[in-house]
Scaffold this active site. Structure first.
Site, PDB file in Angstrom:
ATOM      1  N   ARG A 176       0.830  -1.205   0.000  1.00 35.74           N
ATOM      2  CA  ARG A 176       0.000   0.000   0.000  1.00 35.74           C
ATOM      3  C   ARG A 176       0.868   1.261   0.000  1.00 35.74           C
ATOM      4  O   ARG A 176       1.890   1.309   0.682  1.00 35.74           O
ATOM      5  CB  ARG A 176      -0.939   0.004   1.214  1.00 35.74           C
ATOM      6  N   GLU A 231       8.626   9.991  -8.864  1.00 42.45           N
ATOM      7  CA  GLU A 231       9.415  10.391  -7.695  1.00 42.45           C
ATOM      8  C   GLU A 231      10.390   9.309  -7.276  1.00 42.45           C
ATOM      9  O   GLU A 231      11.508   9.596  -6.855  1.00 42.45           O
ATOM     10  CB  GLU A 231       8.490  10.724  -6.519  1.00 42.45           C
ATOM     11  N   HIS A 234       7.102   1.341 -10.888  1.00 39.47           N
ATOM     12  CA  HIS A 234       5.958   0.910 -10.089  1.00 39.47           C
ATOM     13  C   HIS A 234       4.675   1.292 -10.785  1.00 39.47           C
ATOM     14  O   HIS A 234       4.581   2.320 -11.451  1.00 39.47           O
ATOM     15  CB  HIS A 234       6.001   1.513  -8.679  1.00 39.47           C
TER      16      HIS A 234
HETATM   17  P1  DGP Z   1       5.626   8.221  -8.208  1.00 34.75           P
HETATM   18  O1  DGP Z   1       5.294   9.668  -8.222  1.00 34.75           O
HETATM   19  O2  DGP Z   1       4.877   7.474  -9.293  1.00 34.75           O
HETATM   20  O3  DGP Z   1       7.111   7.948  -8.218  1.00 34.75           O
HETATM   21  O4  DGP Z   1       5.016   7.677  -6.841  1.00 34.75           O
HETATM   22  C1  DGP Z   1       5.771   7.263  -5.765  1.00 34.75           C
HETATM   23  C2  DGP Z   1       4.790   6.818  -4.687  1.00 34.75           C
HETATM   24  O5  DGP Z   1       5.533   6.095  -3.709  1.00 34.75           O
HETATM   25  C3  DGP Z   1       4.085   7.950  -3.945  1.00 34.75           C
HETATM   26  O6  DGP Z   1       2.670   7.835  -4.180  1.00 34.75           O
HETATM   27  C4  DGP Z   1       4.406   7.723  -2.477  1.00 34.75           C
HETATM   28  C5  DGP Z   1       4.960   6.317  -2.448  1.00 34.75           C
HETATM   29  N1  DGP Z   1       6.026   6.098  -1.480  1.00 34.75           N
HETATM   30  C6  DGP Z   1       7.186   6.800  -1.380  1.00 34.75           C
HETATM   31  N2  DGP Z   1       7.949   6.313  -0.398  1.00 34.75           N
HETATM   32  C7  DGP Z   1       7.269   5.257   0.130  1.00 34.75           C
HETATM   33  C8  DGP Z   1       7.543   4.336   1.185  1.00 34.75           C
HETATM   34  O7  DGP Z   1       8.576   4.375   1.853  1.00 34.75           O
HETATM   35  N3  DGP Z   1       6.604   3.389   1.438  1.00 34.75           N
HETATM   36  C9  DGP Z   1       5.430   3.309   0.726  1.00 34.75           C
HETATM   37  N4  DGP Z   1       4.577   2.331   1.062  1.00 34.75           N
HETATM   38  N5  DGP Z   1       5.139   4.149  -0.277  1.00 34.75           N
HETATM   39  C10 DGP Z   1       6.046   5.125  -0.561  1.00 34.75           C
END
Ligand code: DGP
Length: 116
Positions: free
Chosen positions: A30, A96, A101
């Site tokens: 999640r 980011e 993903h």
């Molecule tokens: P993007 O913008 O597509 O690279 O989205 C990266 C997503 O990753 C963002 O919606 C927040 C999520 N995210 C970042 N760091 C972590 C983490 O440490 N754990 C989890 N579960 N999600 C994370």
């Protein structure tokens, strides 16, 4: 090293995450900042930085990511109403975390894909 992305550390179990699925090719967990009632990230276990870096040898894992997204959506009970899958790629795509993903989003009407 690309192996040291935050998501690679989640895949390896080095930092906690709410894991919803894992197999030999992909892991799903999640999103830490959900933007919908269901917001799951599906990542390849082996680091591919961006979709633009995927090659023909990655077709199996790319296909698995989509299949797993559909299975998780069914399990979350959002398949009937529908959902969105999304991949952000590099700078203009708003990526980011540079570990490929797929976002699975659902549980409410998501509206149009983008603002104009
Ligand atoms: P993007 O913008 O597509 O690279 O989205 C990266 C997503 O990753 C963002 O919606 C927040 C999520 N995210 C970042 N760091 C972590 C983490 O440490 N754990 C989890 N579960 N999600 C994370």
């Amino acid at each position: 090293m690309p192996e040291d992305t935050i998501f690679a550390r989640i895949v390896r179990g080095e930092i906690p995450a709410d894991i919803v699925y894992r197999d030999d090719l992909v892991t799903a967990f999640r999103d830490i900042h959900p933007i919908a009632p269901t917001h799951v990230l599906i990542v390849p276990n082996r680091v591919i930085p961006t979709l633009a870096d995927a090659t023909a040898s990655d077709e199996a894992v790319l296909g698995r990511m989509l299949r797993v997204a559909a299975d998780i959506a069914a399990g979350e009970g959002i398949a009937q109403d529908g959902y969105r899958v999304m991949i952000n790629c590099r700078d203009h795509g708003g990526q980011e975390v540079y570990h490929l993903h797929l976002h699975l989003l659902g549980g409410r009407p998501l509206g149009p894909m983008m603002r104009r």
